[in-house]
Each structure stands twice: as structure tokens, then as C-alpha cells.
Design a protein around this motif. Sequence first.
Motif, short mmCIF file in Angstrom:
data_model
loop_
_atom_site.label_atom_id
_atom_site.label_comp_id
_atom_site.label_asym_id
_atom_site.label_seq_id
_atom_site.Cartn_x
_atom_site.Cartn_y
_atom_site.Cartn_z
N CYS A 12 5.35 0.61 13.96
CA CYS A 12 4.51 0.38 12.79
C CYS A 12 5.17 -0.52 11.76
O CYS A 12 4.49 -1.31 11.12
N ASP A 198 4.58 6.89 6.94
CA ASP A 198 3.13 6.81 6.74
C ASP A 198 2.72 5.56 5.97
O ASP A 198 1.57 5.13 6.02
N TYR A 207 3.00 -4.49 -0.92
CA TYR A 207 2.29 -3.87 -2.04
C TYR A 207 2.97 -4.13 -3.39
O TYR A 207 2.37 -3.96 -4.44
N ARG A 244 -8.25 -9.06 2.76
CA ARG A 244 -7.55 -8.87 4.03
C ARG A 244 -8.01 -7.62 4.78
O ARG A 244 -8.25 -6.57 4.18
N SER A 247 -4.37 -2.83 8.67
CA SER A 247 -3.82 -2.45 9.98
C SER A 247 -4.73 -1.46 10.70
O SER A 247 -5.16 -0.47 10.12
N HIS A 250 -3.61 2.12 10.42
CA HIS A 250 -3.99 2.80 9.19
C HIS A 250 -5.49 3.16 9.20
O HIS A 250 -5.88 4.22 8.71
N TYR A 253 -5.89 6.27 10.99
CA TYR A 253 -5.47 7.38 10.13
C TYR A 253 -6.62 7.81 9.21
O TYR A 253 -6.94 9.00 9.08
N SER A 262 -11.28 3.30 1.38
CA SER A 262 -9.99 3.62 0.78
C SER A 262 -9.57 2.49 -0.15
O SER A 262 -9.90 1.33 0.08
N SER A 264 -5.97 1.45 -2.56
CA SER A 264 -4.72 1.87 -3.18
C SER A 264 -4.22 0.79 -4.12
O SER A 264 -4.43 -0.40 -3.89
N HIS A 280 -9.80 7.78 -1.88
CA HIS A 280 -10.60 7.96 -0.65
C HIS A 280 -12.06 8.12 -1.01
O HIS A 280 -12.40 8.69 -2.04
#
Length: 510
Positions: A12, A198, A207, A244, A247, A250, A253, A262, A264, A280
Motif C-alpha cells: 500500500c 490505514d 495530504y 483525483r 486508491s 481505500h 475500505y 468520504s 478528509s 463519511h
Amino acid sequence: PDTQYQVDLTNCDREPIHIIGAVQSFGCLIAVSSDWIVQHASDNVADILGLPDSDLVGLSLNEFLSQQALHDLRGKVQVADRTEAVARMFGYDLFDDGRLFDVALHRSNRSMVFEFEPAPASRPREDLSFVQPMMRRVAQRETLEGMCQEATRSLRALTGFDRVMCYRFAADGCGEVIAETVTPGREPFLGLRYPASDIPQQARELYIRNPLRLVVDIDAPRAEIRPTLNPHGEPLDLSQSVTRALSPIHLEYLRNMGVRASMSVSILRKGKLWGLFACHHYDGHYIDFELRTAVELFAQIFSYELSQSETELELSEITRARGLHDRLMARISDGASFADEFGAIAEDISSVIAHDGIAIYSEGRYEAHGSAPTEEEFLGLARFLNTATPSSVFATDALSEIYPAAAGFTDRVAGLLALPVSRQPRDYIVLFRREVARSVRWAGNPDKAVTLGPNGARLTPRKSFEAWQQIVKGKSAPWLSSEWRAADALRITLLEVVLKMSDEAGRERQ
Ligand code: BLA
């Protein structure tokens, strides 16, 4: 495509997410060379912009944009270049036909990248006007946790996500949900911990440079960027992109969690990633670029406020440590014995260094409060400490790794901080911490049905939590460097206290 990287759970942190080669379907992307010839375009460009020609590569921008639009975009390109940041246009009438677009522009190596999202019809916008009142309420909170809690509350109100969490990283990269606001009826994640893996390393680095990412709908098809490589053989670097694709690991997940959308937003302190606001939604959820910009701005101001408040906390630690010194000295000046005062002293110490148990071992007497070894267990430990610490503070967050006999009392103690408070024979005040995994419990429903993706149950919060529990097995919360410093100051005070008390006791005995 042939460049697609095969990702699985073992690699990952090598997945090159910044050159993932696709955007999400809520926006489209065009990358142009310095002479404004299209080098790359996402395959939904014609769709989103409403163009007849679906293959723009090789065309000049002026073949499908008006002179006015070219002029305005050129002005924004200068802003992007001057500020080395993403320049923005909201509700821009790109084709002079009443259809509005939000535009993000940034430079990526040799290319200028344009991202377009259809904007809601012209409406009064007040998103930015919420940021200051939100920040004011945050700043009114006295504690860090309170500030984070207020931030999640107001971010949820602003963005409409079902769940907004404040996720803080520890020094070892593990994360903890330290504040949360969630729709009633949903299982709370507050207090849960996750392993560093994670959110892999390359994602954290990305980020820091790009503070916000949004996944509008994990089930929406992504739009591939074509061609994959430019004439120099390089893929388009999407580090600063606002549309973008994320992944696939993710996304799996999120799917396993039942989450469809989602977002962030990075929280930085001194240039490092301190944490994230993680949001979320259980349905698809789009918030437009202007609102995302307000959220980014909020997170940025929040970051400053937070660093200020952490700096204040560090200063107040120094003040508290000094206060502790004064209180301890005062306690003995009225002639009380150390043993009598130990309960109060323990209380004083806990205001400066958090612990689950505390013991004093002095002149062969052992007294313990809270989570601590028995006297018998301690006698062995004391011999170990004698060899470990010459005359300074000794601390470990994994005692049983260096003192195997501690396995016998891991139900009470995983880490300790020992303060030698006399020279011969060795007397100690010892602070104990419990195993951190024991103090955190998953409160959710264990039997909740989930449909799992190809990588199986590992990509679920519960398995993440279990993975974290394995990583920290036998370990306590770490002793922070500020706590080491406080302990060292405390050791010197206690040395004085103990000496003085034994002096007085000695005098009384005479
Ligand atoms: C990214 N992982 C992320 C992100 C979060 C998490 C918040 C940022 C992307 C986003 O905004 O959605 C993790 N999210 C969590 C956690 C909770 C949550 C812990 O809500 C808890 C409630 N992910 C894994 C594993 C791997 C992995 C085991 O769980 C790999 C071994 C990979 N996570 C992974 C990758 C990204 C990611 C590659 C980057 C996604 C991207 O930006 O493209």
C-alpha cells in the motif's frame, strides 16, 4: 491501462496515488502545455463541458474556448504560478451561454492543469461567511478535545456529512478518533485507534501538500486521463488535483464500511500532519468547490488555533510542574511524614504526568495506589530498576520486553516511569501505565453484516482496530518528552522532599 500498479495489502505504501491516472466523474480535467495545446484530457471532458468533439488532445484551447474565457483563464494561471497554489474561479460562465463552472487551475511540472465542475446555477453564496463564526465557537472551547469536538460539530452542520471525525496521529503514526459528530443511530467511532498503515506514508505526504480530498461516490465510474503518458514518457502528476480518483484499496475500505462518500481535510502543525478531519456519508454526497474551499479555509485557521493552543498547553505544563514543586515542598514543611502524605503527593503528581498507578518504595516499605504490581512482584522489579537506572529517570512503554517477569502482571502494568529518589539503598517513586489496548474497547456491534471486497475483512475498521491492538500489544501509551522533562524536575524535588522528611523523621526518633 498497462501502467496500472498492482496494489494489494502488502504494498500500500508504494502505490503511486499521485499519478493514479484518473479523476472522479464529478469533474473533468485538461492539462495543457505552455503553448496551450491539450496534452491530457479525462475521458468525460466532452460530457461535462458539453463539447461535440470528445478527443481534445492535440487541439489548442482557443479551438473550443472563447477569447474572453482564454483571457480570464490566463489571468488565473498567473495567480497559480505566482502563489504556487491552486487558483480558483467559482460560477464562471465558460462558454458565455449561461452554464456555470467552478474551475481549479494549478501547474504540474511542464503542464498547466484545469479542472472543471458544473457549478450550481447562480445563487447567493454564504459559505465563507460561516467560517469566522465557526472559528469563534471553536476558540471559545478551553480544551483541545473541546475545540476538536466543536469543529466536528460545525463541519457537519456546514457540509451535511453523516459523520465527521477528528482523527489525530500519534508519534508512531497510529491514529485515534478524538472527536466525532455523527447522525443519531450510527455506531460511534469515538476513541477508536487505527494502525499507521490505514493511511500509508505516501498518502500522508500528499495530504501535507494537498489539504482536501473528496470521494463523491465510490460506485461512480472514474474518468481515465488520456493519454497515460505525455510525449516525454511521464504520467500526469495529480498531487494538487481537486478531482483525483482515490486508491482502489481505500475505496474498498470505504465500501466494506458501508460508506459511499468520504472527505478528509488535513490538520497541520508546524508543517507536519497532525491529523485529519475525516467525514463519511452513507449515500453519495457532493459538496461543490466553493464550499470545499470554505472547509479548507476553516481547517487552515483551525490548524493555527490548534498550534497556538498546543503551545499554550506546553507552557502551562511548565507552570504546572513548578506548581507541583511548590506544593510538594509545602507539604513537608509542616512536618508530615512521607507515608502519610503519599496519597496527596500521588494526586499532585497525576496533574502533571498521567498514570494508572503509582507506588513508592522507600526504606524497604512499599505502598501502591491504582494499577500496580504487588509488593512481591515489585521486589523483583526493584532489583531490575537498580541495574537499569544509575541516578536518572527511567521509562519504558514496553516493560515485559526488557523485564520478562513483568509478563506476570501485564493485566495491570505495561509501562513504567521510575524516579530514583535516594541514593543508597535505592528508593523509588514509580508511575505505572496499563496496556493501552486494554483501555480502549470497540463499542460497536460485532456481528454487523458487511459485504467484503477482494482483500477481505482486513479493510474494515474493526480489523484495523484489531491490527492496531496487535501492534501495541504489551505496550502502554508512550511517555512523551514533555513528561520525561517533568519527571526529571520532579525527581530533583522528590529527592529534596525525601531527604528532608527522613531528616525530620530521624530527628523525631532521637
Ligand atoms: C487513505 N485512509 C485513507 C484516508 C483515511 C483513511 C481517512 C484518507 C482518504 C479519505 O479522505 O477518505 C483511514 N478512514 C480511515 C480510518 C477510518 C476512516 C482509519 O474513516 C476510521 C474510521 N487503507 C487501509 C489499509 C491500506 C489502506 C490496510 O486500511 C493499505 C494497506 C490504504 N488508505 C490507503 C490508501 C489511501 C488511504 C492507499 C490513500 C487514498 C488516496 O488518497 O488515494
